[in-house]
Design a protein around this motif. Sequence first.
Motif, PDB file in Angstrom:
ATOM      1  N   LYS A   1       0.835  -1.202   0.000  1.00  0.00           N
ATOM      2  CA  LYS A   1       0.000   0.000   0.000  1.00  0.00           C
ATOM      3  C   LYS A   1       0.865   1.246   0.000  1.00  0.00           C
ATOM      4  CE  LYS A   1      -2.957   2.679   2.969  1.00  0.00           C
ATOM      5  NZ  LYS A   1      -1.940   3.649   3.247  1.00  0.00           N
ATOM      6  N   GLU A   2       1.918   1.250   0.822  1.00  0.00           N
ATOM      7  CA  GLU A   2       2.800   2.411   0.874  1.00  0.00           C
ATOM      8  C   GLU A   2       3.509   2.604  -0.462  1.00  0.00           C
ATOM      9  OE1 GLU A   2       2.885   4.596   3.346  1.00  0.00           O
ATOM     10  OE2 GLU A   2       1.398   3.405   4.426  1.00  0.00           O
ATOM     11  N   ASN A   3       3.909   1.513  -1.109  1.00  0.00           N
ATOM     12  CA  ASN A   3       4.536   1.604  -2.423  1.00  0.00           C
ATOM     13  C   ASN A   3       3.545   2.155  -3.446  1.00  0.00           C
ATOM     14  OD1 ASN A   3       6.650   1.086  -4.411  1.00  0.00           O
ATOM     15  ND2 ASN A   3       5.300  -0.521  -5.132  1.00  0.00           N
ATOM     16  N   THR A   4       2.313   1.679  -3.390  1.00  0.00           N
ATOM     17  CA  THR A   4       1.284   2.160  -4.316  1.00  0.00           C
ATOM     18  C   THR A   4       1.031   3.651  -4.111  1.00  0.00           C
ATOM     19  OG1 THR A   4       0.259  -0.013  -4.391  1.00  0.00           O
ATOM     20  CG2 THR A   4      -1.092   1.840  -5.090  1.00  0.00           C
ATOM     21  N   ASN A   5       1.003   4.096  -2.858  1.00  0.00           N
ATOM     22  CA  ASN A   5       0.843   5.530  -2.605  1.00  0.00           C
ATOM     23  C   ASN A   5       1.953   6.325  -3.272  1.00  0.00           C
ATOM     24  OD1 ASN A   5      -1.444   5.124  -1.104  1.00  0.00           O
ATOM     25  ND2 ASN A   5      -0.437   5.339   0.874  1.00  0.00           N
ATOM     26  N   GLY A   6       3.179   5.829  -3.219  1.00  0.00           N
ATOM     27  CA  GLY A   6       4.294   6.500  -3.874  1.00  0.00           C
ATOM     28  C   GLY A   6       4.114   6.554  -5.382  1.00  0.00           C
ATOM     29  N   LEU A   7       3.620   5.456  -5.968  1.00  0.00           N
ATOM     30  CA  LEU A   7       3.385   5.432  -7.414  1.00  0.00           C
ATOM     31  C   LEU A   7       2.281   6.413  -7.801  1.00  0.00           C
ATOM     32  CD1 LEU A   7       3.560   1.574  -8.009  1.00  0.00           C
ATOM     33  CD2 LEU A   7       5.321   3.278  -8.528  1.00  0.00           C
ATOM     34  N   ILE A   8       1.246   6.505  -6.980  1.00  0.00           N
ATOM     35  CA  ILE A   8       0.162   7.458  -7.247  1.00  0.00           C
ATOM     36  C   ILE A   8       0.695   8.883  -7.167  1.00  0.00           C
ATOM     37  CG2 ILE A   8      -1.996   8.402  -6.328  1.00  0.00           C
ATOM     38  CD1 ILE A   8      -2.696   5.470  -5.534  1.00  0.00           C
ATOM     39  N   ARG A   9       1.580   9.149  -6.216  1.00  0.00           N
ATOM     40  CA  ARG A   9       2.155  10.488  -6.049  1.00  0.00           C
ATOM     41  C   ARG A   9       2.973  10.917  -7.267  1.00  0.00           C
ATOM     42  NH1 ARG A   9      -1.132  12.737  -3.053  1.00  0.00           N
ATOM     43  NH2 ARG A   9      -1.370  11.888  -0.988  1.00  0.00           N
ATOM     44  N   GLU A  10       3.422   9.967  -8.090  1.00  0.00           N
ATOM     45  CA  GLU A  10       4.109  10.344  -9.329  1.00  0.00           C
ATOM     46  C   GLU A  10       3.149  11.092 -10.249  1.00  0.00           C
ATOM     47  OE1 GLU A  10       5.828   6.900 -11.175  1.00  0.00           O
ATOM     48  OE2 GLU A  10       7.064   6.457  -9.421  1.00  0.00           O
ATOM     49  N   HIS A  11       1.866  10.759 -10.198  1.00  0.00           N
ATOM     50  CA  HIS A  11       0.856  11.389 -11.037  1.00  0.00           C
ATOM     51  C   HIS A  11       0.135  12.535 -10.331  1.00  0.00           C
ATOM     52  CE1 HIS A  11       1.186   8.254 -14.070  1.00  0.00           C
ATOM     53  NE2 HIS A  11       1.205   7.384 -13.080  1.00  0.00           N
ATOM     54  N   LEU A  12      -0.044  12.388  -9.031  1.00  0.00           N
ATOM     55  CA  LEU A  12      -0.796  13.363  -8.238  1.00  0.00           C
ATOM     56  C   LEU A  12       0.025  13.759  -7.022  1.00  0.00           C
ATOM     57  CD1 LEU A  12      -4.191  11.429  -8.309  1.00  0.00           C
ATOM     58  CD2 LEU A  12      -3.598  13.437  -9.678  1.00  0.00           C
ATOM     59  N   PRO A  13       0.978  14.682  -7.185  1.00  0.00           N
ATOM     60  CA  PRO A  13       1.823  15.083  -6.048  1.00  0.00           C
ATOM     61  C   PRO A  13       1.001  15.686  -4.909  1.00  0.00           C
ATOM     62  CG  PRO A  13       2.661  15.959  -8.117  1.00  0.00           C
ATOM     63  CD  PRO A  13       1.313  15.379  -8.399  1.00  0.00           C
ATOM     64  N   LYS A  14       1.534  15.596  -3.688  1.00  0.00           N
ATOM     65  CA  LYS A  14       0.857  16.204  -2.537  1.00  0.00           C
ATOM     66  C   LYS A  14       0.695  17.693  -2.790  1.00  0.00           C
ATOM     67  CE  LYS A  14       2.021  13.110   1.193  1.00  0.00           C
ATOM     68  NZ  LYS A  14       2.554  12.958   2.528  1.00  0.00           N
ATOM     69  N   GLY A  15      -0.414  18.214  -2.309  1.00  0.00           N
ATOM     70  CA  GLY A  15      -0.679  19.632  -2.465  1.00  0.00           C
ATOM     71  C   GLY A  15      -1.422  19.969  -3.747  1.00  0.00           C
ATOM     72  N   ILE A  16      -1.465  19.029  -4.688  1.00  0.00           N
ATOM     73  CA  ILE A  16      -2.205  19.234  -5.928  1.00  0.00           C
ATOM     74  C   ILE A  16      -3.644  18.792  -5.669  1.00  0.00           C
ATOM     75  CG2 ILE A  16      -2.462  18.482  -8.317  1.00  0.00           C
ATOM     76  CD1 ILE A  16       0.075  19.833  -8.320  1.00  0.00           C
ATOM     77  N   GLU A  17      -4.580  19.607  -6.064  1.00  0.00           N
ATOM     78  CA  GLU A  17      -5.984  19.239  -5.871  1.00  0.00           C
ATOM     79  C   GLU A  17      -6.329  18.063  -6.772  1.00  0.00           C
ATOM     80  OE1 GLU A  17     -10.274  21.380  -6.249  1.00  0.00           O
ATOM     81  OE2 GLU A  17      -8.577  22.548  -5.517  1.00  0.00           O
ATOM     82  N   LEU A  18      -6.983  17.078  -6.204  1.00  0.00           N
ATOM     83  CA  LEU A  18      -7.374  15.893  -6.961  1.00  0.00           C
ATOM     84  C   LEU A  18      -8.341  16.299  -8.058  1.00  0.00           C
ATOM     85  CD1 LEU A  18      -7.164  12.817  -7.204  1.00  0.00           C
ATOM     86  CD2 LEU A  18      -9.144  12.668  -5.718  1.00  0.00           C
ATOM     87  N   THR A  19      -8.001  15.939  -9.261  1.00  0.00           N
ATOM     88  CA  THR A  19      -8.840  16.303 -10.391  1.00  0.00           C
ATOM     89  C   THR A  19     -10.109  15.472 -10.414  1.00  0.00           C
ATOM     90  OG1 THR A  19      -8.937  16.458 -12.774  1.00  0.00           O
ATOM     91  CG2 THR A  19      -7.582  14.715 -11.911  1.00  0.00           C
ATOM     92  N   SER A  20     -11.167  16.058 -10.890  1.00  0.00           N
ATOM     93  CA  SER A  20     -12.407  15.306 -11.051  1.00  0.00           C
ATOM     94  C   SER A  20     -12.529  14.803 -12.486  1.00  0.00           C
ATOM     95  CB  SER A  20     -13.614  16.181 -10.685  1.00  0.00           C
ATOM     96  OG  SER A  20     -13.675  17.295 -11.552  1.00  0.00           O
ATOM     97  N   HIS A  21     -11.436  14.869 -13.218  1.00  0.00           N
ATOM     98  CA  HIS A  21     -11.410  14.425 -14.611  1.00  0.00           C
ATOM     99  C   HIS A  21     -11.278  12.898 -14.634  1.00  0.00           C
ATOM    100  CE1 HIS A  21     -10.901  14.893 -18.878  1.00  0.00           C
ATOM    101  NE2 HIS A  21      -9.752  14.258 -18.852  1.00  0.00           N
ATOM    102  N   GLN A  22     -12.405  12.206 -14.716  1.00  0.00           N
ATOM    103  CA  GLN A  22     -12.441  10.746 -14.586  1.00  0.00           C
ATOM    104  C   GLN A  22     -11.548  10.012 -15.577  1.00  0.00           C
ATOM    105  OE1 GLN A  22     -13.963   9.286 -11.880  1.00  0.00           O
ATOM    106  NE2 GLN A  22     -12.708   7.579 -12.564  1.00  0.00           N
ATOM    107  N   PRO A  23     -11.469  10.403 -16.856  1.00  0.00           N
ATOM    108  CA  PRO A  23     -10.571   9.685 -17.767  1.00  0.00           C
ATOM    109  C   PRO A  23      -9.114   9.688 -17.293  1.00  0.00           C
ATOM    110  CG  PRO A  23     -12.103  10.991 -19.035  1.00  0.00           C
ATOM    111  CD  PRO A  23     -12.297  11.374 -17.583  1.00  0.00           C
ATOM    112  N   TYR A  24      -8.651  10.778 -16.697  1.00  0.00           N
ATOM    113  CA  TYR A  24      -7.279  10.818 -16.187  1.00  0.00           C
ATOM    114  C   TYR A  24      -7.121   9.886 -14.991  1.00  0.00           C
ATOM    115  CZ  TYR A  24      -2.825  12.520 -14.419  1.00  0.00           C
ATOM    116  OH  TYR A  24      -1.531  12.594 -13.982  1.00  0.00           O
ATOM    117  N   LEU A  25      -8.106   9.879 -14.109  1.00  0.00           N
ATOM    118  CA  LEU A  25      -8.046   8.970 -12.963  1.00  0.00           C
ATOM    119  C   LEU A  25      -8.100   7.511 -13.417  1.00  0.00           C
ATOM    120  CD1 LEU A  25     -10.413  10.895 -10.523  1.00  0.00           C
ATOM    121  CD2 LEU A  25      -7.909  10.927 -10.590  1.00  0.00           C
TER     122      LEU A  25
END
Length: 89
Positions: free
Chosen positions: A29-53
């Motif tokens: 889980k911690e590794n996956t969080n790091g991989l997600i942070r490559e796309h969505l860094p901390k402090g960036i508002e989570l996009t509601s753009h579903q195709p990107y998610l």
Amino acid sequence: MARHAQLKADKDLPAYFAYPHSPWERPSKENTNGLIREHLPKGIELTSHQPYLDYIADELNERPRAVLGLLTPRGVSTKLLNDNVAKKA
């Protein structure tokens, strides 16, 4: 995992819950969080753009993982579910 008890009963899959504030009990889980942070860094508002998610989810599910013997999470979960269906048939 709100329906973990039903999943366990239906598919005969074990469920494990780590203790709170114990990241060493959930390294994947911690590794996956790091991989997600490559796309969505901390402090960036989570996009509601579903195709990107969806793109992020697909990329992570198709990425081979050492902990899975270099198989993909999607491949392993599909095989697990298919094997359990075959056992019950």
